[in-house]
Design a protein around this motif. Sequence first.
Motif, PDB file in Angstrom:
ATOM      1  N   ARG A  29      12.987 -10.407  29.306  1.00 26.27           N
ATOM      2  CA  ARG A  29      14.205 -11.210  29.165  1.00 26.27           C
ATOM      3  C   ARG A  29      14.512 -12.065  30.387  1.00 26.27           C
ATOM      4  NH1 ARG A  29      19.226  -7.877  27.363  1.00 26.27           N
ATOM      5  NH2 ARG A  29      18.020  -7.717  25.428  1.00 26.27           N
ATOM      6  N   PRO A  30      14.473 -11.515  31.613  1.00 27.59           N
ATOM      7  CA  PRO A  30      14.744 -12.394  32.782  1.00 27.59           C
ATOM      8  C   PRO A  30      13.764 -13.557  32.877  1.00 27.59           C
ATOM      9  CG  PRO A  30      14.809 -10.082  33.417  1.00 27.59           C
ATOM     10  CD  PRO A  30      14.249 -10.123  32.026  1.00 27.59           C
ATOM     11  N   ARG A  31      12.497 -13.306  32.536  1.00 24.38           N
ATOM     12  CA  ARG A  31      11.501 -14.385  32.573  1.00 24.38           C
ATOM     13  C   ARG A  31      11.848 -15.459  31.551  1.00 24.38           C
ATOM     14  NH1 ARG A  31       6.731 -11.441  32.077  1.00 24.38           N
ATOM     15  NH2 ARG A  31       6.926 -11.484  29.824  1.00 24.38           N
ATOM     16  N   ASP A  32      12.254 -15.045  30.349  1.00 20.48           N
ATOM     17  CA  ASP A  32      12.599 -16.013  29.304  1.00 20.48           C
ATOM     18  C   ASP A  32      13.851 -16.801  29.667  1.00 20.48           C
ATOM     19  OD1 ASP A  32      10.435 -15.100  27.899  1.00 20.48           O
ATOM     20  OD2 ASP A  32      11.587 -13.854  26.518  1.00 20.48           O
ATOM     21  N   LEU A  33      14.854 -16.101  30.205  1.00 18.37           N
ATOM     22  CA  LEU A  33      16.093 -16.795  30.579  1.00 18.37           C
ATOM     23  C   LEU A  33      15.844 -17.794  31.708  1.00 18.37           C
ATOM     24  CD1 LEU A  33      18.645 -13.827  30.421  1.00 18.37           C
ATOM     25  CD2 LEU A  33      18.405 -15.719  28.801  1.00 18.37           C
ATOM     26  N   ASP A  34      14.947 -17.453  32.614  1.00 19.45           N
ATOM     27  CA  ASP A  34      14.597 -18.398  33.685  1.00 19.45           C
ATOM     28  C   ASP A  34      13.918 -19.635  33.113  1.00 19.45           C
ATOM     29  OD1 ASP A  34      14.017 -19.085  36.594  1.00 19.45           O
ATOM     30  OD2 ASP A  34      11.996 -19.008  35.767  1.00 19.45           O
ATOM     31  N   LEU A  35      13.025 -19.449  32.141  1.00 16.29           N
ATOM     32  CA  LEU A  35      12.362 -20.586  31.506  1.00 16.29           C
ATOM     33  C   LEU A  35      13.388 -21.498  30.834  1.00 16.29           C
ATOM     34  CD1 LEU A  35       9.307 -18.717  29.952  1.00 16.29           C
ATOM     35  CD2 LEU A  35       9.136 -20.635  31.523  1.00 16.29           C
ATOM     36  N   SER A  56       4.289 -18.310  33.553  1.00 18.58           N
ATOM     37  CA  SER A  56       5.673 -18.661  33.222  1.00 18.58           C
ATOM     38  C   SER A  56       6.291 -19.538  34.305  1.00 18.58           C
ATOM     39  CB  SER A  56       6.506 -17.391  33.029  1.00 18.58           C
ATOM     40  OG  SER A  56       6.081 -16.666  31.906  1.00 18.58           O
ATOM     41  N   ARG A  57       6.007 -19.203  35.554  1.00 20.18           N
ATOM     42  CA  ARG A  57       6.587 -19.990  36.661  1.00 20.18           C
ATOM     43  C   ARG A  57       6.088 -21.424  36.674  1.00 20.18           C
ATOM     44  NH1 ARG A  57       6.008 -14.974  39.497  1.00 20.18           N
ATOM     45  NH2 ARG A  57       3.934 -15.591  40.245  1.00 20.18           N
ATOM     46  N   ALA A  59      16.537 -21.780  31.516  1.00 22.43           N
ATOM     47  CA  ALA A  59      17.370 -22.424  32.540  1.00 22.43           C
ATOM     48  C   ALA A  59      16.663 -23.630  33.147  1.00 22.43           C
ATOM     49  CB  ALA A  59      17.736 -21.413  33.628  1.00 22.43           C
ATOM     50  N   ARG A  60      15.326 -23.608  33.121  1.00 22.94           N
ATOM     51  CA  ARG A  60      14.557 -24.740  33.667  1.00 22.94           C
ATOM     52  C   ARG A  60      14.281 -25.804  32.609  1.00 22.94           C
ATOM     53  NH1 ARG A  60       9.634 -23.665  34.914  1.00 22.94           N
ATOM     54  NH2 ARG A  60       9.350 -21.452  34.511  1.00 22.94           N
ATOM     55  N   ASP A  84       3.727 -13.652  34.419  1.00 26.56           N
ATOM     56  CA  ASP A  84       4.742 -14.131  35.382  1.00 26.56           C
ATOM     57  C   ASP A  84       4.277 -15.413  36.065  1.00 26.56           C
ATOM     58  OD1 ASP A  84       6.475 -12.075  34.842  1.00 26.56           O
ATOM     59  OD2 ASP A  84       5.771 -10.792  36.461  1.00 26.56           O
TER      60      ASP A  84
END
Length: 335
Positions: free
Chosen positions: A159-165, A135-136, A167-168, A132
């Motif tokens: 999945r939420p971590r990947d979708l955040d990546l 990833s950030r 989106a950035r 985490d």
Amino acid sequence: MSDPAADPPAELTPDATALYARALGEGVLLAGREGLDWAPERIAAARGQLAGLRLLRPSGPGRWVPASPEAAAAELVGPLELEIRRRRLEAERTRTLLRPLRSLYAEAHRERGRSAAVELLPEVGQVRALLDEVSRSCAREVLVSQPEALEGATLLDSRPRDLDLLARGVRIRTLYPHVVLASPVVQRHFALMTEAGAEIRTTGEVVDRLIVFDRRIAFLPDRSRPGPPGALVVREPAAVDYLHRVLERDWDHARPFARTPLGYGDAADGVKRAIVRLLAAGHKDEAIAHRTNMSVRTCRRHIAELMREWGVESRFQAGVLAARLGLAGEEGGPS
């Protein structure tokens, strides 16, 4: 004996409301003279509820007087509010006590990150926490090899971590073995991620899980002990660069994901090619199944189908014929 009013009722019944209105009208409530045509048990239940809510107060034997809702609320809620304030003060004291150590921890963590070329994380919780964190801070790319389909819980975690990546604007590329395409659940997940911008490819063999962030830090599974694997975290630039180039080479020879209604779809030939290559190299069924990320039973079924298709009676004949036909070479090569 405990006070029955110590734990107030969860609701106010119509009977209790009617009895309270009666008490307000009379200014007092006398046992046996409530003026209601109710059974004694019904009156006692309503009176008990009002007493529990501090809306009736005893003023002598068989005599109660009504209290205002504000006074009742103050008596009931006051101790709770005092406890909440006490807990908040305790929490703030704890934060104040630990606050000076935050900078010390952060600096030590940065120093360890700069100095530790290889770090072993034995616990799954440690691995997830560092994933985490990395990833950030990831800014450009995540390159992943995944030897098997992720389970539901792991998908929900990642999945939420990947979708955040995505989106950035971070590029995500993931390599899977062809065999995972046989699962409709996996295909739906792949479709969702590719629609979000991820890139997914499949290949005949994926040795193990590998994650490389921004070509600066890599995560490898630690399978040296029983139980769920921890991770080996590699920060040494030369080692990370080598792992990235190996994974990049496998990516170049892999097949882009395309959703199919059933089975391996366009990747079926790649599955066969991987099996044939290992057959020609003399590997046993168990080793072939492990290298191609499928069960031994499924692997043997594919081998039997190949032998029937080619009209050969032995694994050796199949390997020789595969070499002669140019099918034993690397995936993506001549066929």
